[in-house]
Write an enzyme that holds these catalytic residues in place. Structure first.
Site, short mmCIF file in Angstrom:
data_model
loop_
_atom_site.label_atom_id
_atom_site.label_comp_id
_atom_site.label_asym_id
_atom_site.label_seq_id
_atom_site.Cartn_x
_atom_site.Cartn_y
_atom_site.Cartn_z
N GLU A 68 -4.82 -7.02 14.56
CA GLU A 68 -4.34 -5.68 14.22
C GLU A 68 -5.50 -4.70 14.33
O GLU A 68 -5.32 -3.52 14.64
CB GLU A 68 -3.72 -5.66 12.81
N LYS A 89 9.13 -0.77 14.10
CA LYS A 89 9.66 -0.41 12.77
C LYS A 89 10.71 0.68 12.91
O LYS A 89 11.78 0.62 12.31
CB LYS A 89 8.53 0.12 11.87
N GLY A 138 -4.94 -2.16 4.97
CA GLY A 138 -4.15 -3.29 4.47
C GLY A 138 -4.82 -4.64 4.74
O GLY A 138 -4.92 -5.50 3.87
N ARG A 139 -5.32 -4.80 5.96
CA ARG A 139 -5.90 -6.10 6.32
C ARG A 139 -7.31 -6.28 5.78
O ARG A 139 -7.94 -7.32 6.00
CB ARG A 139 -5.87 -6.26 7.85
N LYS A 154 0.84 -1.20 0.00
CA LYS A 154 0.00 0.00 0.00
C LYS A 154 0.88 1.25 0.00
O LYS A 154 0.68 2.16 -0.78
CB LYS A 154 -0.92 -0.05 1.23
N HIS A 208 -5.56 -33.75 16.95
CA HIS A 208 -4.45 -34.58 17.43
C HIS A 208 -3.31 -33.73 17.95
O HIS A 208 -2.16 -34.19 18.02
CB HIS A 208 -3.98 -35.49 16.30
N GLU A 235 10.38 -4.69 4.68
CA GLU A 235 10.47 -6.08 4.21
C GLU A 235 10.20 -6.16 2.71
O GLU A 235 10.95 -6.78 1.96
CB GLU A 235 9.44 -6.97 4.94
O1 F6P Z 1 2.11 -4.36 9.87
C1 F6P Z 1 1.74 -3.06 9.65
C2 F6P Z 1 1.24 -2.83 8.27
O2 F6P Z 1 1.11 -1.46 8.10
C3 F6P Z 1 -0.08 -3.55 7.97
O3 F6P Z 1 -1.18 -2.88 8.43
C4 F6P Z 1 0.00 -3.67 6.49
O4 F6P Z 1 -0.93 -4.60 6.02
C5 F6P Z 1 1.43 -4.09 6.32
O5 F6P Z 1 2.13 -3.32 7.28
C6 F6P Z 1 2.00 -3.88 4.95
O6 F6P Z 1 1.96 -2.56 4.55
P1 F6P Z 1 2.17 -2.15 3.05
O7 F6P Z 1 1.08 -2.76 2.24
O8 F6P Z 1 2.12 -0.65 3.03
O9 F6P Z 1 3.52 -2.65 2.60
#
Ligand code: F6P
Length: 550
Positions: A363, A514, A277-278, A215, A394, A221
């Site tokens: 979240e 972060k 995002g979620r 987003k 199990h 990452e």
């Molecule tokens: O973990 C925090 C967060 O902001 C989530 O809400 C989001 O889904 C994720 O990081 C990834 O964010 P982006 O889509 O901006 O890379």
């Protein structure tokens, strides 16, 4: 949309009339066994059910009476659930800390619907992106879109994390039955290099398309993995930068950063700040899903989401699946002090559903201040977890059956198997029904004794029962059923957040880690010994890591 109305801030939850009545009522029924509730009402198994948008919910095996449900609904009314639902669907900026509308429901609104954000109808924009996604996925699936050397694309790698990964991963698994098996679909999320290395180790870069899903297009990452992907591709393409345009597309709200990365914004699929995002697996973040299952099935999935949206908006609360499930979660969390909810899908294709739900639920509702900034004096979001049945039986079910903690369970099952093999499905369904039965009714000492169990063994073999569960039953796992199921949980989360008076749509709690990581990275990479200003534990860990690395 009319003027942006801010929903009235609620008085403290624990001072509400319905809350107080629920406290009194809880004292009355806390010890009542489900055996008694069923014995007293022969119709309970039929009456405590609700049906909507193709899903059937049996909530009769919960520790509730009709009075409990009535009081919980009164609580929902006192907390303004109806106006909050209306505010969300209307596009009001209910995400007050980020000053944003919350309109994942617009992502599945049919063409021609009208939803305004800042005076602009967003539905045509949603469909324009969907149409572009459809066009792109036709081209990739048909082989018309080729890699730089002219080879067709056979491998898709979605690079993203959190909401830009978990939904696509879950949907990929859930809808595998409907997917194009000629396309290999993989997902890279972790900044641990192993994730990327394993994802590409047997792939030909000339046949591989990366979807960089973020987003913000700034997430550590994802950007690290995206740059590694670029290097991997270029290494396989003799370093020819022109290859990037044929092998990288982006899904983002941030065209500027996408351009800076070197992806042609013509190959960018957008979404909007009013999609959390979620809550984004049905936006362009679902591009990998559409590529895998094709446009028609993707649109079916959206229609399923929309059906549940309509149900949530219009069904009376007594018959409203997300409302009932949300209120039950509040009942267990705040009155029985249950801290977790297990989600147990008896459908192998839903094996990643609990992991997906963890971000959606935790979240969203892992908050401890109310919308008006007051610290809550009650528990909020539960820990959601689970595994597909029957594997969990199990593993951890022992604790649910005979442990000391109360763990409400959501069982999810489908009437028809997607892979009907002999007696498998009957056995699977027998197990799900048996588990909820065993949890609810248990086995008394008398029953255990009557089986000839020696006295000393009896306590070990007694099942106390009175363990609550919901059972969600649908006909078959289709794309539409998946959409309905996800929307069910989205709206249950919203219901819970509304009762607790919290903002289910921000996530400030992930920011501190972060920021600290950004500070630590140079300390790990510095060639000279850095001056460290952390606590003694963190300083020591950094020094040890540097020593190992050296
Ligand atoms: O973990 C925090 C967060 O902001 C989530 O809400 C989001 O889904 C994720 O990081 C990834 O964010 P982006 O889509 O901006 O890379």
């Amino acid at each position: 949309m009319g003027p942006q109305k801010q929903t009235a801030i609620a008085p403290p939850l624990t001072r509400r009339k319905a809350w107080k009545k629920l406290q009194t009522h809880f004292k009355k029924i806390r010890e009542t066994h489900l055996r008694t509730l069923f014995a007293e009402d022969a119709q309970r198994g039929q009456s405590m059910t609700a049906e909507g948008a193709g899903l059937f919910l049996d909530y009769s095996k919960n520790r509730v009476t009709p009075e409990t449900v009535k009081l919980l609904i009164q609580l929902a009314d006192e907390c303004g659930l109806r106006p909050r639902i209306d505010a969300m669907f209307r596009g009001d900026k209910i995400n007050i800390t980020e000053k944003r509308a919350v309109l994942h429901v617009a992502l599945r609104a049919p063409r021609g619907a009208l939803i305004l954000v800042d005076g602009e109808d967003v539905v045509p924009q949603v469909h324009a992106v969907l149409d572009r996604m459809a066009d792109f996925s036709h081209r990739v699936r048909s082989g018309a879109w080729t890699g730089y050397t002219g080879k067709p694309i056979r491998n898709l790698i979605n690079v993203g994390i959190g909401g830009s990964d978990l939904g696509p991963v879950m949907a990929h698994e859930a809808l595998k039955h409907y997917s194009e098996r000629k396309l290999t679909c993989r997902f890279v999320s972790n900044v641990d290099g192993t994730d990327f290395a394993e994802a590409v180790q047997d792939l030909d870069p000339a046949e591989t398309l990366f979807i960089i899903s973020s987003k913000t297009f700034t997430t550590l990452e994802t950007m690290t993995n995206a740059h590694t992907a670029r290097e991997w591709l270029l290494a396989g393409m003799g370093g020819d930068e022109r290859a990037v345009a044929r092998h990288f597309v982006a899904v983002s709200t941030n065209a500027g950063e996408v351009g800076k990365f070197g992806i042609d914004t013509a190959n960018m699929f957008g979404f909007w700040d009013w999609v959390g995002g979620r809550y984004s697996m049905d936006s362009a973040i679902g591009l990998s899903t559409m590529l895998a299952i094709g446009e028609d099935y993707f649109r079916e999935m959206l229609a399923g989401f929309h059906e549940m949206d309509e149900h949530f908006c219009s069904a009376p609360f007594e018959q409203n699946l997300p409302v009932l499930m949300g209120l039950l979660a509040v009942w267990y969390g705040n009155f029985f002090n249950a801290s977790t909810i297990a989600v147990l899908p008896y459908e192998q294709y839903l094996k990643r559903f609990p992991a997906y739900l963890q971000q959606l639920t935790m979240e969203s509702n892992g908050k401890s201040v109310t919308l008006d900034g007051m610290c809550v004096d009650y528990s909020t979001g539960a820990i959601y977890w689970g595994e597909p049945g029957t594997n969990g039986q199990h593993s951890f079910y022992q604790l649910i059956h005979q442990g000391t903690r109360l763990i409400p369970c959501d069982f999810i099952a489908f009437g028809a198997a997607l892979n009907p093999l002999g007696r498998h499905h009957d056995m699977l369904l027998a197990n799900v029904f048996a588990q909820s039965e065993a949890l609810a009714f248990g086995k008394t000492p008398e029953q255990v004794e009557a089986e000839g169990t020696p006295d000393w063994l009896v306590p070990h073999r007694v099942f106390e029962g009175n363990r609550p569960s919901n059972t969600i039953l649908a006909d078959r796992l289709t794309p539409a059923a998946l959409g309905r199921l996800v929307a069910l949980y989205e709206h249950s989360v919203f219901t819970q957040g509304t009762i607790w008076g919290i903002n289910s749509f921000d996530q400030w709690g992930v920011e501190l880690g972060k920021a600290l990581a950004q500070r630590i990275i140079p300390e790990l990479e510095s060639p000279s010994e850095p001056a460290l200003g952390h606590d003694s534990s963190t300083n020591n860990l950094i020094r040890r890591y540097r020593a190992i690395k050296a």
